[in-house]
Design a protein around this motif. Structure first.
Motif, PDB file in Angstrom:
ATOM      1  N   MET A   1       8.315  51.174  -2.082  1.00 50.31           N
ATOM      2  CA  MET A   1       6.881  51.236  -1.884  1.00 50.31           C
ATOM      3  C   MET A   1       6.549  50.437  -0.628  1.00 50.31           C
ATOM      4  O   MET A   1       7.088  49.360  -0.408  1.00 50.31           O
ATOM      5  N   SER A   2       5.644  50.961   0.178  1.00 51.49           N
ATOM      6  CA  SER A   2       5.207  50.305   1.407  1.00 51.49           C
ATOM      7  C   SER A   2       3.834  49.692   1.205  1.00 51.49           C
ATOM      8  O   SER A   2       3.099  50.080   0.302  1.00 51.49           O
ATOM      9  N   VAL A   3       3.487  48.744   2.084  1.00 52.93           N
ATOM     10  CA  VAL A   3       2.207  48.060   1.986  1.00 52.93           C
ATOM     11  C   VAL A   3       1.494  48.115   3.337  1.00 52.93           C
ATOM     12  O   VAL A   3       2.071  47.778   4.372  1.00 52.93           O
TER      13      VAL A   3
ATOM     14  N   VAL B   1       1.463  56.610   8.657  1.00 49.08           N
ATOM     15  CA  VAL B   1       2.064  55.324   8.311  1.00 49.08           C
ATOM     16  C   VAL B   1       3.315  55.602   7.484  1.00 49.08           C
ATOM     17  O   VAL B   1       3.255  56.293   6.479  1.00 49.08           O
ATOM     18  N   THR B   2       4.433  55.036   7.923  1.00 48.06           N
ATOM     19  CA  THR B   2       5.699  55.326   7.251  1.00 48.06           C
ATOM     20  C   THR B   2       6.312  54.114   6.567  1.00 48.06           C
ATOM     21  O   THR B   2       7.305  54.238   5.869  1.00 48.06           O
ATOM     22  N   GLY B   3       5.759  52.932   6.787  1.00 50.93           N
ATOM     23  CA  GLY B   3       6.309  51.727   6.176  1.00 50.93           C
ATOM     24  C   GLY B   3       5.283  50.619   6.232  1.00 50.93           C
ATOM     25  O   GLY B   3       4.110  50.870   6.500  1.00 50.93           O
ATOM     26  N   ASP B   4       5.718  49.392   5.984  1.00 44.21           N
ATOM     27  CA  ASP B   4       4.793  48.253   5.997  1.00 44.21           C
ATOM     28  C   ASP B   4       4.090  48.160   7.353  1.00 44.21           C
ATOM     29  O   ASP B   4       4.724  48.335   8.398  1.00 44.21           O
ATOM     30  N   ALA B   5       2.797  47.898   7.316  1.00 45.82           N
ATOM     31  CA  ALA B   5       2.006  47.840   8.541  1.00 45.82           C
ATOM     32  C   ALA B   5       0.791  46.955   8.340  1.00 45.82           C
ATOM     33  O   ALA B   5       0.350  46.735   7.213  1.00 45.82           O
TER      34      ALA B   5
END
Length: 67
Positions: free
Chosen positions: A1-3, A62-66
Motif C-alpha cells: 500500500m502506498s501513501v 501516483v505510483t508510490g509514496d509521495a
C-alpha cells in the motif's frame, strides 16, 4: 500500500491507496478541490506540487509514496 501525504496550510493528511492512481482523482475522492477544467493538461489550472516539483494533477499518476 502506498501513501500520499497531503499538506494544505497547517493541515496534513495521509491518504493510503493501492495501485497506480490519477493524482487529480485521488485528491478529489478525499475532498480536496483541484480545478481540472480541461482534464487534458492544456489549461494548467490543476498545477500542484508533488515531491517538490510542479505537476499537473489531471495528467499525473501516483505510483508510490509521495508528498
Amino acid at each position: 500500500m502506498s501513501v500520499l501525504t497531503v499538506i494544505q496550510g497547517e493541515k496534513t493528511e495521509y491518504i493510503e491507496f493501492e495501485n497506480e492512481q490519477p493524482l487529480g482523482t485521488l485528491l478529489s475522492d478525499y475532498g480536496y478541490y483541484v480545478a481540472q477544467p480541461c482534464s487534458r493538461g492544456v489549461c494548467k489550472k490543476c498545477a500542484v506540487t508533488l515531491n517538490g516539483k510542479s505537476v499537473l494533477a489531471c495528467k499525473t499518476r501516483v505510483t508510490g509514496d509521495a508528498t
